[in-house]
Design a protein around this motif. Sequence first.
Motif, PDB file in Angstrom:
ATOM      1  N   ALA A  18     -34.245  -2.556 -20.789  1.00  0.00           N
ATOM      2  CA  ALA A  18     -32.867  -3.056 -20.855  1.00  0.00           C
ATOM      3  C   ALA A  18     -32.599  -4.139 -19.821  1.00  0.00           C
ATOM      4  N   LEU A  19     -33.591  -4.462 -18.989  1.00  0.00           N
ATOM      5  CA  LEU A  19     -33.353  -5.356 -17.849  1.00  0.00           C
ATOM      6  C   LEU A  19     -32.845  -6.736 -18.267  1.00  0.00           C
ATOM      7  N   THR A  20     -33.478  -7.321 -19.280  1.00  0.00           N
ATOM      8  CA  THR A  20     -33.074  -8.672 -19.699  1.00  0.00           C
ATOM      9  C   THR A  20     -31.628  -8.677 -20.184  1.00  0.00           C
ATOM     10  N   GLY A  21     -31.264  -7.696 -21.018  1.00  0.00           N
ATOM     11  CA  GLY A  21     -29.891  -7.602 -21.520  1.00  0.00           C
ATOM     12  C   GLY A  21     -28.887  -7.381 -20.410  1.00  0.00           C
ATOM     13  N   ILE A  22     -29.215  -6.521 -19.446  1.00  0.00           N
ATOM     14  CA  ILE A  22     -28.309  -6.262 -18.312  1.00  0.00           C
ATOM     15  C   ILE A  22     -28.137  -7.531 -17.483  1.00  0.00           C
ATOM     16  N   GLU A  24     -28.423 -10.623 -18.399  1.00  0.00           N
ATOM     17  CA  GLU A  24     -27.625 -11.639 -19.104  1.00  0.00           C
ATOM     18  C   GLU A  24     -26.156 -11.241 -19.201  1.00  0.00           C
ATOM     19  N   GLU A  25     -25.884  -9.952 -19.528  1.00  0.00           N
ATOM     20  CA  GLU A  25     -24.493  -9.545 -19.741  1.00  0.00           C
ATOM     21  C   GLU A  25     -23.676  -9.529 -18.454  1.00  0.00           C
ATOM     22  N   PHE A  26     -24.298  -9.083 -17.358  1.00  0.00           N
ATOM     23  CA  PHE A  26     -23.540  -8.926 -16.103  1.00  0.00           C
ATOM     24  C   PHE A  26     -23.838 -10.035 -15.098  1.00  0.00           C
ATOM     25  N   ASN A  27     -24.609 -11.030 -15.531  1.00  0.00           N
ATOM     26  CA  ASN A  27     -24.880 -12.202 -14.709  1.00  0.00           C
ATOM     27  C   ASN A  27     -25.477 -11.820 -13.350  1.00  0.00           C
ATOM     28  N   VAL A  28     -26.484 -10.928 -13.390  1.00  0.00           N
ATOM     29  CA  VAL A  28     -27.215 -10.560 -12.172  1.00  0.00           C
ATOM     30  C   VAL A  28     -28.667 -10.984 -12.355  1.00  0.00           C
ATOM     31  N   SER A  29     -29.385 -11.096 -11.251  1.00  0.00           N
ATOM     32  CA  SER A  29     -30.793 -11.488 -11.328  1.00  0.00           C
ATOM     33  C   SER A  29     -31.626 -10.346 -11.912  1.00  0.00           C
ATOM     34  N   MET A  30     -32.825 -10.655 -12.386  1.00  0.00           N
ATOM     35  CA  MET A  30     -33.730  -9.617 -12.892  1.00  0.00           C
ATOM     36  C   MET A  30     -34.094  -8.643 -11.781  1.00  0.00           C
TER      37      MET A  30
END
Length: 274
Positions: A18-22, A24-30
């Motif tokens: 889920a890291l990529t989706g998280i 992108e959605e919450f505008n945080v780094s990987m």
Amino acid sequence: IFAVQVSMNFNTSLYSNALTGISEEFNVSMQAARCGAMIFLVMYAFGCELWAPWSEEIGRKPVLQASLFLVNVFQLPVALAPNFASIMVGRALGGLSSAGGSVTLGMIADMWEANNQQYAVAFVVFSSVAGSVFGPVVGGFCEEYLPWRWCIWIQLIVGVVVQLMHLIMVPETRSTVMMDKIAKRMRKSGKRVNVYGPNELVPFWERFSFREICITWIRPFHMFLTEPIVLTLSLLSGFSDALIFMFIQSFGLVYEQWQFSKIALGLAFIPILI
């Protein structure tokens, strides 16, 4: 018990898809998104030690049921998260609620004699590794075809099914708790009115006084620091888990050089299971 252990470790690893989706959605780094995986594992380490002693005091079944229920409940703040902080809190509480292999291996010790329990122990330890590896295998398909929140919903679905299986199929195995129940049954039937189980003659408030609670909780950490075999095997277990989770975080960086799809990347974890 195999399914329970798989479910617990499945929760630790599927989140990584889920890291990529998280991000992108919450505008945080990987790297920040990976903290959700990290906090679950750190809290899991303490959760195992906090839950395990109580399984010896009040029984394996109620402790595992409580653990499975709380882990399932704390999936919801992550699946429904309006912000990244909710994900971190939900993951931390979920990790702390995981009873882990401490209780499942305790059940193996209940059911097998010490001189022939090694195969049962190996079976349950394999389930622990298997759960960690199933996460990315399933996660590859989730990441390819579903929104990131489905990685969490699938964890919840598996958790609920496993909790119901445990409730219906698994009996209590802790001998002292079973003896208490047998003694109560004998007194109720009138056959042996003076028979009592090992925990029945100690008042509840004495068994669960603040001092006794502290002693119970400190016991695993005391063993960890004072028993060389416990320390050695704990470090070995930690190392094996560290290998799997380093693979989970690094496989994508390696295999993207050969244009692996998300699904192929997940299937690349099958050799680790073997």
